[in-house]
Design a protein around this motif. Structure first.
Motif, PDB file in Angstrom:
ATOM      1  N   THR A 186     -65.616  56.319 -66.225  1.00 49.17           N
ATOM      2  CA  THR A 186     -66.177  56.074 -64.996  1.00 49.17           C
ATOM      3  C   THR A 186     -67.687  55.598 -65.021  1.00 49.17           C
ATOM      4  OG1 THR A 186     -66.841  56.885 -62.837  1.00 49.17           O
ATOM      5  CG2 THR A 186     -67.170  58.552 -64.838  1.00 49.17           C
ATOM      6  N   HIS A 187     -68.217  55.050 -64.219  1.00 47.85           N
ATOM      7  CA  HIS A 187     -69.645  54.549 -64.170  1.00 47.85           C
ATOM      8  C   HIS A 187     -70.431  55.460 -63.171  1.00 47.85           C
ATOM      9  CE1 HIS A 187     -68.265  52.393 -60.845  1.00 47.85           C
ATOM     10  NE2 HIS A 187     -69.634  52.274 -60.366  1.00 47.85           N
ATOM     11  N   ILE A 188     -69.705  56.191 -62.442  1.00 47.78           N
ATOM     12  CA  ILE A 188     -70.336  57.277 -61.704  1.00 47.78           C
ATOM     13  C   ILE A 188     -70.494  58.416 -62.359  1.00 47.78           C
ATOM     14  CG2 ILE A 188     -70.184  58.383 -59.432  1.00 47.78           C
ATOM     15  CD1 ILE A 188     -68.225  56.362 -58.553  1.00 47.78           C
ATOM     16  N   THR A 189     -71.704  58.728 -63.065  1.00 50.74           N
ATOM     17  CA  THR A 189     -71.929  59.634 -64.233  1.00 50.74           C
ATOM     18  C   THR A 189     -72.090  60.943 -63.262  1.00 50.74           C
ATOM     19  OG1 THR A 189     -74.326  59.142 -64.070  1.00 50.74           O
ATOM     20  CG2 THR A 189     -72.896  58.291 -65.608  1.00 50.74           C
ATOM     21  N   SER A 190     -72.502  61.026 -62.084  1.00 50.65           N
ATOM     22  CA  SER A 190     -72.914  62.413 -61.252  1.00 50.65           C
ATOM     23  C   SER A 190     -71.172  62.881 -61.314  1.00 50.65           C
ATOM     24  CB  SER A 190     -73.300  62.109 -59.836  1.00 50.65           C
ATOM     25  OG  SER A 190     -72.401  61.136 -59.005  1.00 50.65           O
ATOM     26  N   ASP A 191     -70.283  62.522 -61.130  1.00 45.90           N
ATOM     27  CA  ASP A 191     -68.864  62.844 -61.312  1.00 45.90           C
ATOM     28  C   ASP A 191     -68.750  63.713 -62.454  1.00 45.90           C
ATOM     29  OD1 ASP A 191     -68.379  61.715 -58.711  1.00 45.90           O
ATOM     30  OD2 ASP A 191     -67.028  60.298 -59.585  1.00 45.90           O
ATOM     31  N   LEU A 192     -69.171  63.048 -63.505  1.00 47.55           N
ATOM     32  CA  LEU A 192     -68.936  64.005 -64.674  1.00 47.55           C
ATOM     33  C   LEU A 192     -69.846  65.132 -64.966  1.00 47.55           C
ATOM     34  CD1 LEU A 192     -68.509  60.831 -66.913  1.00 47.55           C
ATOM     35  CD2 LEU A 192     -66.857  62.183 -66.105  1.00 47.55           C
ATOM     36  N   ASP A 193     -71.011  65.106 -64.463  1.00 45.48           N
ATOM     37  CA  ASP A 193     -71.876  66.182 -64.425  1.00 45.48           C
ATOM     38  C   ASP A 193     -71.281  67.195 -63.690  1.00 45.48           C
ATOM     39  OD1 ASP A 193     -74.359  65.175 -65.463  1.00 45.48           O
ATOM     40  OD2 ASP A 193     -74.733  64.308 -63.451  1.00 45.48           O
ATOM     41  N   ARG A 194     -70.197  67.219 -62.780  1.00 47.59           N
ATOM     42  CA  ARG A 194     -69.763  68.305 -62.105  1.00 47.59           C
ATOM     43  C   ARG A 194     -68.297  68.658 -62.733  1.00 47.59           C
ATOM     44  NH1 ARG A 194     -68.881  65.753 -56.442  1.00 47.59           N
ATOM     45  NH2 ARG A 194     -67.431  67.939 -56.023  1.00 47.59           N
ATOM     46  N   LEU A 234     -76.975  62.999 -66.916  1.00 49.67           N
ATOM     47  CA  LEU A 234     -76.232  61.903 -67.659  1.00 49.67           C
ATOM     48  C   LEU A 234     -76.595  60.634 -67.276  1.00 49.67           C
ATOM     49  CD1 LEU A 234     -72.598  62.925 -67.591  1.00 49.67           C
ATOM     50  CD2 LEU A 234     -73.904  62.428 -69.711  1.00 49.67           C
ATOM     51  N   GLU A 235     -77.047  60.322 -65.806  1.00 48.95           N
ATOM     52  CA  GLU A 235     -77.462  59.029 -65.010  1.00 48.95           C
ATOM     53  C   GLU A 235     -78.751  58.656 -65.815  1.00 48.95           C
ATOM     54  OE1 GLU A 235     -78.534  56.744 -61.210  1.00 48.95           O
ATOM     55  OE2 GLU A 235     -77.511  58.733 -61.072  1.00 48.95           O
ATOM     56  N   GLU A 236     -79.541  59.666 -66.136  1.00 49.87           N
ATOM     57  CA  GLU A 236     -80.890  59.383 -66.567  1.00 49.87           C
ATOM     58  C   GLU A 236     -80.728  59.023 -67.907  1.00 49.87           C
ATOM     59  OE1 GLU A 236     -83.711  62.141 -63.185  1.00 49.87           O
ATOM     60  OE2 GLU A 236     -82.568  63.008 -65.226  1.00 49.87           O
ATOM     61  N   ILE A 237     -80.011  59.848 -68.623  1.00 49.07           N
ATOM     62  CA  ILE A 237     -79.974  59.429 -70.218  1.00 49.07           C
ATOM     63  C   ILE A 237     -79.282  58.156 -70.143  1.00 49.07           C
ATOM     64  CG2 ILE A 237     -78.490  60.111 -72.104  1.00 49.07           C
ATOM     65  CD1 ILE A 237     -78.700  62.874 -71.325  1.00 49.07           C
ATOM     66  N   MET A 238     -78.293  57.431 -69.588  1.00 48.88           N
ATOM     67  CA  MET A 238     -77.992  56.374 -69.721  1.00 48.88           C
ATOM     68  C   MET A 238     -79.124  55.232 -69.426  1.00 48.88           C
ATOM     69  SD  MET A 238     -74.001  56.119 -68.414  1.00 48.88           S
ATOM     70  CE  MET A 238     -74.079  54.284 -68.590  1.00 48.88           C
ATOM     71  N   VAL A 239     -79.902  55.337 -68.304  1.00 49.82           N
ATOM     72  CA  VAL A 239     -80.639  54.538 -67.891  1.00 49.82           C
ATOM     73  C   VAL A 239     -81.784  54.277 -68.919  1.00 49.82           C
ATOM     74  CG1 VAL A 239     -82.508  54.111 -66.133  1.00 49.82           C
ATOM     75  CG2 VAL A 239     -80.342  54.860 -65.398  1.00 49.82           C
ATOM     76  N   ARG A 240     -82.244  55.472 -69.354  1.00 50.00           N
ATOM     77  CA  ARG A 240     -83.434  55.576 -70.531  1.00 50.00           C
ATOM     78  C   ARG A 240     -82.983  54.946 -71.784  1.00 50.00           C
ATOM     79  NH1 ARG A 240     -87.890  59.139 -69.414  1.00 50.00           N
ATOM     80  NH2 ARG A 240     -87.720  59.448 -66.956  1.00 50.00           N
ATOM     81  N   THR A 241     -81.760  55.470 -72.183  1.00 48.73           N
ATOM     82  CA  THR A 241     -81.081  54.897 -73.396  1.00 48.73           C
ATOM     83  C   THR A 241     -80.938  53.079 -73.413  1.00 48.73           C
ATOM     84  OG1 THR A 241     -79.894  56.818 -73.722  1.00 48.73           O
ATOM     85  CG2 THR A 241     -78.974  54.930 -75.112  1.00 48.73           C
ATOM     86  N   GLU A 242     -80.290  52.577 -72.430  1.00 50.71           N
ATOM     87  CA  GLU A 242     -80.107  51.342 -72.321  1.00 50.71           C
ATOM     88  C   GLU A 242     -81.342  50.523 -72.112  1.00 50.71           C
ATOM     89  OE1 GLU A 242     -77.229  50.064 -72.539  1.00 50.71           O
ATOM     90  OE2 GLU A 242     -76.104  51.761 -72.354  1.00 50.71           O
ATOM     91  N   ARG A 243     -82.332  51.064 -71.456  1.00 54.28           N
ATOM     92  CA  ARG A 243     -83.487  50.361 -71.451  1.00 54.28           C
ATOM     93  C   ARG A 243     -84.407  50.405 -72.640  1.00 54.28           C
ATOM     94  NH1 ARG A 243     -86.232  52.517 -65.764  1.00 54.28           N
ATOM     95  NH2 ARG A 243     -84.973  51.173 -64.367  1.00 54.28           N
ATOM     96  N   ARG A 244     -84.249  51.439 -73.564  1.00 55.32           N
ATOM     97  CA  ARG A 244     -84.955  51.487 -74.833  1.00 55.32           C
ATOM     98  C   ARG A 244     -84.239  50.846 -76.020  1.00 55.32           C
ATOM     99  NH1 ARG A 244     -88.463  57.177 -74.408  1.00 55.32           N
ATOM    100  NH2 ARG A 244     -89.268  56.788 -71.998  1.00 55.32           N
ATOM    101  N   CYS A 245     -82.925  50.698 -75.715  1.00 56.82           N
ATOM    102  CA  CYS A 245     -81.986  50.181 -76.765  1.00 56.82           C
ATOM    103  C   CYS A 245     -82.159  51.463 -77.763  1.00 56.82           C
ATOM    104  CB  CYS A 245     -82.523  49.021 -77.349  1.00 56.82           C
ATOM    105  SG  CYS A 245     -82.101  47.654 -76.115  1.00 56.82           S
ATOM    106  N   PHE A 246     -81.984  52.713 -77.531  1.00 57.20           N
ATOM    107  CA  PHE A 246     -82.306  53.793 -78.242  1.00 57.20           C
ATOM    108  C   PHE A 246     -80.638  54.107 -78.953  1.00 57.20           C
ATOM    109  CE2 PHE A 246     -81.334  58.293 -79.022  1.00 57.20           C
ATOM    110  CZ  PHE A 246     -82.268  58.813 -79.510  1.00 57.20           C
ATOM    111  N   HIS A 247     -80.697  54.504 -80.155  1.00 59.88           N
ATOM    112  CA  HIS A 247     -79.485  54.585 -81.085  1.00 59.88           C
ATOM    113  C   HIS A 247     -79.656  56.157 -81.741  1.00 59.88           C
ATOM    114  CE1 HIS A 247     -77.863  50.722 -80.858  1.00 59.88           C
ATOM    115  NE2 HIS A 247     -79.069  50.494 -80.921  1.00 59.88           N
ATOM    116  N   VAL A 248     -78.750  56.923 -81.440  1.00 58.47           N
ATOM    117  CA  VAL A 248     -78.884  58.316 -82.230  1.00 58.47           C
ATOM    118  C   VAL A 248     -78.343  57.947 -83.563  1.00 58.47           C
ATOM    119  CG1 VAL A 248     -77.581  60.268 -82.136  1.00 58.47           C
ATOM    120  CG2 VAL A 248     -78.178  59.429 -80.051  1.00 58.47           C
TER     121      VAL A 248
END
Length: 248
Positions: A186-194, A234-248
């Motif tokens: 899913t792209h609706i990350t709030s569903d996964l939070d729950r 989760l949504e905030e993590i995705m947004v920040r990760t995609e914007r910063r091209c962050f890699h773990v």
């Protein structure tokens, strides 16, 4: 034994490559598969299901290699694909009559129970059902052959908040006994939070991170340096990760 084990799954297209994707889904758990559009979620699901033939890698469903035992694996799986097409003028009863012939463990009594539970009228045509009710019908079909692994691709997309809430409660109920497991793209990350127990994050065709939801969230909290109070969702993590091209 895991419900699903994906090891080194690779599928190359001219403009996109799913690159050595690996993760496991335990019994009685819900895994959320996340990533922005084009990250490889649908390609991963199609490759798991052998709707697209992987170039390499291995997929095991309940301990069975799907490449070698595809028919047996698919008897144990239930699949709900977003926007799955039915003949709009066909009645549910007609579609079910055809579908049930493919499954040796089809349970008519269970099917009728799910119809009652979901408020589905077998005499109605598909076109008379709301989007949410069509998803519930697909789930009824999936559960009526005793599927132990459910693979759901964007099942809540386009649903109203009430229908989404009902489905999320249903998903939690389905895994509560410890026998069924759900892979939920899913792209609706709030569903996964729950509802999710585990998260797998795909980025540009590769696994960026995968693990138990709490540990997954903790691994990304350093991104909140300039955020307000409270942990990142989760949504905030995705947004920040995609914007910063962050890699773990």
């Amino acid at each position: 034994m895991n419900a699903l084990a994906v090891d080194g799954l690779t599928k190359a297209y001219p403009s996109f490559t799913l690159d050595h994707v690996s993760f496991t889904l335990g019994r009685g758990r819900i895994m959320g598969l996340i990533g922005k559009n084009g990250a490889g979620k649908s390609t991963t699901i199609k490759s798991i299901l052998h709707l697209a033939t992987p170039d390499s890698g291995r997929v095991e469903v309940l301990g069975m290699d799907i490449a070698a035992q595809e028919a047996a694996c698919k008897q144990a799986m239930g699949v709900v694909l977003g926007g799955a097409g039915f003949y709009q003028r066909k009645k549910l009863s007609a579609i079910t009559a055809v579908t049930s012939r493919f499954y040796r463990n089809w349970d008519r009594a269970a099917y009728e129970q799910y119809l009652r539970e979901f408020g589905l009228d077998p005499g109605k045509q598909i076109q008379a059902l709301s989007t949410g009710m069509q998803v519930k019908y697909q789930i009824a079909l999936a559960l009526s052959h005793r599927a132990e692994l459910l693979i759901l691709d964007e099942p809540t997309s386009g649903l109203d908040p009430v229908s989404r809430d009902e489905l999320l409660e249903l998903f939690r109920a389905l895994v509560s006994g410890g026998e069924r497991s759900i892979l939920f793209s899913t792209h609706i990350t709030s569903d996964l939070d729950r509802c999710a127990d585990d998260i797998t994050y795909l980025k540009d065709g590769r696994i960026l991170a995968s693990g138990e939801k709490g540990a997954f969230l903790d691994a990304f909290q350093h991104l909140r340096a300039d955020a307000g109070p409270g942990p990142l969702s989760l949504e905030e993590i995705m947004v920040r990760t995609e914007r910063r091209c962050f890699h773990v």
